[in-house]
Design a protein around this motif. Structure first.
Motif, PDB file in Angstrom:
ATOM      1  N   ALA A 211      -3.484   0.479  -2.194  1.00 27.63           N
ATOM      2  CA  ALA A 211      -4.488  -0.338  -1.518  1.00 27.63           C
ATOM      3  C   ALA A 211      -4.373  -0.457  -0.178  1.00 27.63           C
ATOM      4  O   ALA A 211      -5.482  -0.343   0.733  1.00 27.63           O
ATOM      5  CB  ALA A 211      -4.908  -1.725  -2.355  1.00 27.63           C
ATOM      6  N   LYS A 212      -3.320  -0.856   0.377  1.00 29.98           N
ATOM      7  CA  LYS A 212      -2.997  -0.875   1.739  1.00 29.98           C
ATOM      8  C   LYS A 212      -3.078   0.439   2.331  1.00 29.98           C
ATOM      9  O   LYS A 212      -3.944   0.555   3.449  1.00 29.98           O
ATOM     10  CB  LYS A 212      -1.419  -1.543   2.045  1.00 29.98           C
ATOM     11  CG  LYS A 212      -1.004  -1.567   3.429  1.00 29.98           C
ATOM     12  CD  LYS A 212       0.408  -2.275   3.368  1.00 29.98           C
ATOM     13  CE  LYS A 212       0.830  -2.144   4.880  1.00 29.98           C
ATOM     14  NZ  LYS A 212       2.033  -2.609   4.928  1.00 29.98           N
TER      15      LYS A 212
ATOM     16  N   ALA B  39     -16.711  -1.994  -0.843  1.00 34.29           N
ATOM     17  CA  ALA B  39     -15.814  -1.853  -1.804  1.00 34.29           C
ATOM     18  C   ALA B  39     -14.753  -3.081  -1.725  1.00 34.29           C
ATOM     19  O   ALA B  39     -14.564  -3.561  -0.794  1.00 34.29           O
ATOM     20  CB  ALA B  39     -15.035  -0.483  -1.728  1.00 34.29           C
ATOM     21  N   GLU B  40     -14.488  -3.553  -2.838  1.00 43.28           N
ATOM     22  CA  GLU B  40     -13.473  -4.284  -3.158  1.00 43.28           C
ATOM     23  C   GLU B  40     -12.272  -3.939  -3.804  1.00 43.28           C
ATOM     24  O   GLU B  40     -12.519  -2.987  -4.544  1.00 43.28           O
ATOM     25  CB  GLU B  40     -14.027  -5.566  -4.124  1.00 43.28           C
ATOM     26  CG  GLU B  40     -14.980  -6.410  -3.474  1.00 43.28           C
ATOM     27  CD  GLU B  40     -15.653  -7.307  -4.408  1.00 43.28           C
ATOM     28  OE1 GLU B  40     -14.986  -7.641  -5.316  1.00 43.28           O
ATOM     29  OE2 GLU B  40     -16.604  -7.763  -4.099  1.00 43.28           O
ATOM     30  N   LEU B  41     -10.949  -4.156  -3.294  1.00 41.84           N
ATOM     31  CA  LEU B  41      -9.686  -3.711  -3.604  1.00 41.84           C
ATOM     32  C   LEU B  41      -8.874  -4.994  -4.121  1.00 41.84           C
ATOM     33  O   LEU B  41      -8.718  -5.945  -3.324  1.00 41.84           O
ATOM     34  CB  LEU B  41      -8.836  -2.953  -2.661  1.00 41.84           C
ATOM     35  CG  LEU B  41      -9.572  -2.116  -1.849  1.00 41.84           C
ATOM     36  CD1 LEU B  41      -8.753  -1.776  -0.647  1.00 41.84           C
ATOM     37  CD2 LEU B  41     -10.217  -0.888  -2.478  1.00 41.84           C
ATOM     38  N   VAL B  42      -8.453  -4.967  -5.456  1.00 46.35           N
ATOM     39  CA  VAL B  42      -7.585  -6.005  -6.066  1.00 46.35           C
ATOM     40  C   VAL B  42      -6.405  -5.281  -6.531  1.00 46.35           C
ATOM     41  O   VAL B  42      -6.577  -4.628  -7.487  1.00 46.35           O
ATOM     42  CB  VAL B  42      -8.316  -7.044  -6.890  1.00 46.35           C
ATOM     43  CG1 VAL B  42      -7.713  -8.052  -7.459  1.00 46.35           C
ATOM     44  CG2 VAL B  42      -9.707  -7.297  -6.069  1.00 46.35           C
ATOM     45  N   ALA B  43      -5.187  -5.872  -6.111  1.00 44.75           N
ATOM     46  CA  ALA B  43      -4.027  -5.326  -6.575  1.00 44.75           C
ATOM     47  C   ALA B  43      -3.486  -6.289  -7.767  1.00 44.75           C
ATOM     48  O   ALA B  43      -3.499  -7.572  -7.508  1.00 44.75           O
ATOM     49  CB  ALA B  43      -2.758  -5.171  -5.564  1.00 44.75           C
TER      50      ALA B  43
ATOM     51  N   THR C 281      -2.971 -12.123  -0.551  1.00 40.79           N
ATOM     52  CA  THR C 281      -3.538 -12.188  -1.669  1.00 40.79           C
ATOM     53  C   THR C 281      -3.755 -11.180  -2.502  1.00 40.79           C
ATOM     54  O   THR C 281      -4.285 -11.163  -3.582  1.00 40.79           O
ATOM     55  CB  THR C 281      -5.066 -12.539  -1.146  1.00 40.79           C
ATOM     56  OG1 THR C 281      -5.652 -11.481  -0.521  1.00 40.79           O
ATOM     57  CG2 THR C 281      -5.018 -13.968  -0.262  1.00 40.79           C
ATOM     58  N   GLY C 282      -3.222  -9.894  -1.899  1.00 43.94           N
ATOM     59  CA  GLY C 282      -3.383  -8.790  -2.708  1.00 43.94           C
ATOM     60  C   GLY C 282      -4.897  -8.083  -2.914  1.00 43.94           C
ATOM     61  O   GLY C 282      -5.194  -7.419  -4.029  1.00 43.94           O
ATOM     62  N   ARG C 283      -5.726  -8.414  -1.670  1.00 46.96           N
ATOM     63  CA  ARG C 283      -7.372  -8.193  -1.769  1.00 46.96           C
ATOM     64  C   ARG C 283      -7.383  -7.603  -0.629  1.00 46.96           C
ATOM     65  O   ARG C 283      -6.918  -7.872   0.442  1.00 46.96           O
ATOM     66  CB  ARG C 283      -7.781  -9.390  -2.074  1.00 46.96           C
ATOM     67  CG  ARG C 283      -7.913 -10.077  -3.529  1.00 46.96           C
ATOM     68  CD  ARG C 283      -8.571 -11.265  -3.640  1.00 46.96           C
ATOM     69  NE  ARG C 283      -8.417 -11.815  -5.067  1.00 46.96           N
ATOM     70  CZ  ARG C 283      -9.453 -11.488  -5.976  1.00 46.96           C
ATOM     71  NH1 ARG C 283     -10.422 -10.627  -5.824  1.00 46.96           N
ATOM     72  NH2 ARG C 283      -9.294 -11.934  -7.264  1.00 46.96           N
ATOM     73  N   GLY C 284      -8.489  -6.550  -0.764  1.00 52.78           N
ATOM     74  CA  GLY C 284      -9.135  -6.063   0.413  1.00 52.78           C
ATOM     75  C   GLY C 284     -10.425  -5.725   0.092  1.00 52.78           C
ATOM     76  O   GLY C 284     -11.080  -5.667  -0.913  1.00 52.78           O
ATOM     77  N   THR C 285     -11.172  -5.407   1.416  1.00 50.13           N
ATOM     78  CA  THR C 285     -12.464  -4.835   1.364  1.00 50.13           C
ATOM     79  C   THR C 285     -12.768  -3.620   2.293  1.00 50.13           C
ATOM     80  O   THR C 285     -11.967  -3.427   3.459  1.00 50.13           O
ATOM     81  CB  THR C 285     -13.578  -5.943   1.768  1.00 50.13           C
ATOM     82  OG1 THR C 285     -13.174  -6.327   3.225  1.00 50.13           O
ATOM     83  CG2 THR C 285     -13.632  -7.080   0.736  1.00 50.13           C
ATOM     84  N   LEU C 286     -13.787  -3.036   2.042  1.00 48.62           N
ATOM     85  CA  LEU C 286     -14.157  -1.684   2.746  1.00 48.62           C
ATOM     86  C   LEU C 286     -15.455  -1.788   2.935  1.00 48.62           C
ATOM     87  O   LEU C 286     -16.377  -2.035   1.953  1.00 48.62           O
ATOM     88  CB  LEU C 286     -13.800  -0.197   1.939  1.00 48.62           C
ATOM     89  CG  LEU C 286     -12.292  -0.122   1.546  1.00 48.62           C
ATOM     90  CD1 LEU C 286     -12.314   1.081   0.837  1.00 48.62           C
ATOM     91  CD2 LEU C 286     -11.346  -0.146   2.638  1.00 48.62           C
ATOM     92  N   ALA C 287     -16.094  -1.883   4.396  1.00 44.70           N
ATOM     93  CA  ALA C 287     -17.485  -1.912   4.506  1.00 44.70           C
ATOM     94  C   ALA C 287     -18.018  -0.725   4.935  1.00 44.70           C
ATOM     95  O   ALA C 287     -17.708  -0.188   6.372  1.00 44.70           O
ATOM     96  CB  ALA C 287     -17.849  -3.132   5.793  1.00 44.70           C
ATOM     97  N   PHE C 288     -18.790  -0.077   4.078  1.00 46.59           N
ATOM     98  CA  PHE C 288     -19.447   1.100   4.432  1.00 46.59           C
ATOM     99  C   PHE C 288     -20.989   0.987   5.023  1.00 46.59           C
ATOM    100  O   PHE C 288     -21.572  -0.218   4.457  1.00 46.59           O
ATOM    101  CB  PHE C 288     -19.635   1.948   3.096  1.00 46.59           C
ATOM    102  CG  PHE C 288     -18.222   2.540   2.823  1.00 46.59           C
ATOM    103  CD1 PHE C 288     -17.523   3.552   3.082  1.00 46.59           C
ATOM    104  CD2 PHE C 288     -17.818   1.737   1.550  1.00 46.59           C
ATOM    105  CE1 PHE C 288     -16.244   4.073   2.719  1.00 46.59           C
ATOM    106  CE2 PHE C 288     -16.478   2.122   1.039  1.00 46.59           C
ATOM    107  CZ  PHE C 288     -15.809   3.357   1.655  1.00 46.59           C
TER     108      PHE C 288
END
Length: 110
Positions: free
Chosen positions: A17-18, A48-52, A36-43
């Motif tokens: 994810a990183k 998109a949401e990423l959760v590990a 938090t083990g979380r991320g976002t991608l803004a297109f």
């Protein structure tokens, strides 16, 4: 807005994810939080949401229905390329019950 999700089994969800957020962040707004083990991608066409979590990377894309396959493909294709060694497979499931796209190694990557 339509939504599609995928659960990608891996022993290294946070690492992937990183890496995905860092790579995509060269062209779009991308965030990743180690805490938090979380991320976002803004297109332009959605996000998109990423959760590990333990043993898996959870992915979700949100966008207009006509853009969903493209969002799935972009996120999934990049992730599969990073996870070549682990032979990651990204199989999307749409919230309306339809199967989404699938990204996996095809032998053309290397």
């Amino acid at each position: 807005m339509a939504r599609s999700t995928a659960r990608v089994t891996t022993d290294r969800p946070a690492r992937y994810a990183k890496q995905l957020a860092a790579h995509m962040g060269r062209k779009i707004t991308a965030e990743w939080s180690e805490e938090t083990g979380r991320g976002t991608l803004a297109f332009g066409a959605g996000r998109a949401e990423l959760v590990a979590e333990e043993g898996a990377l959870l992915l979700a894309v949100d966008g207009e229905a006509e853009n969903l396959a493209q969002l799935e493909d972009v996120v999934g294709r990049h992730l599969v390329r990073f996870g070549t060694r682990d032979e990651l497979v990204v199989a999307w499931q749409r919230e309306n019950g339809e199967a989404g796209t699938v990204q996996r190694l095809t032998g053309e990557e290397g």
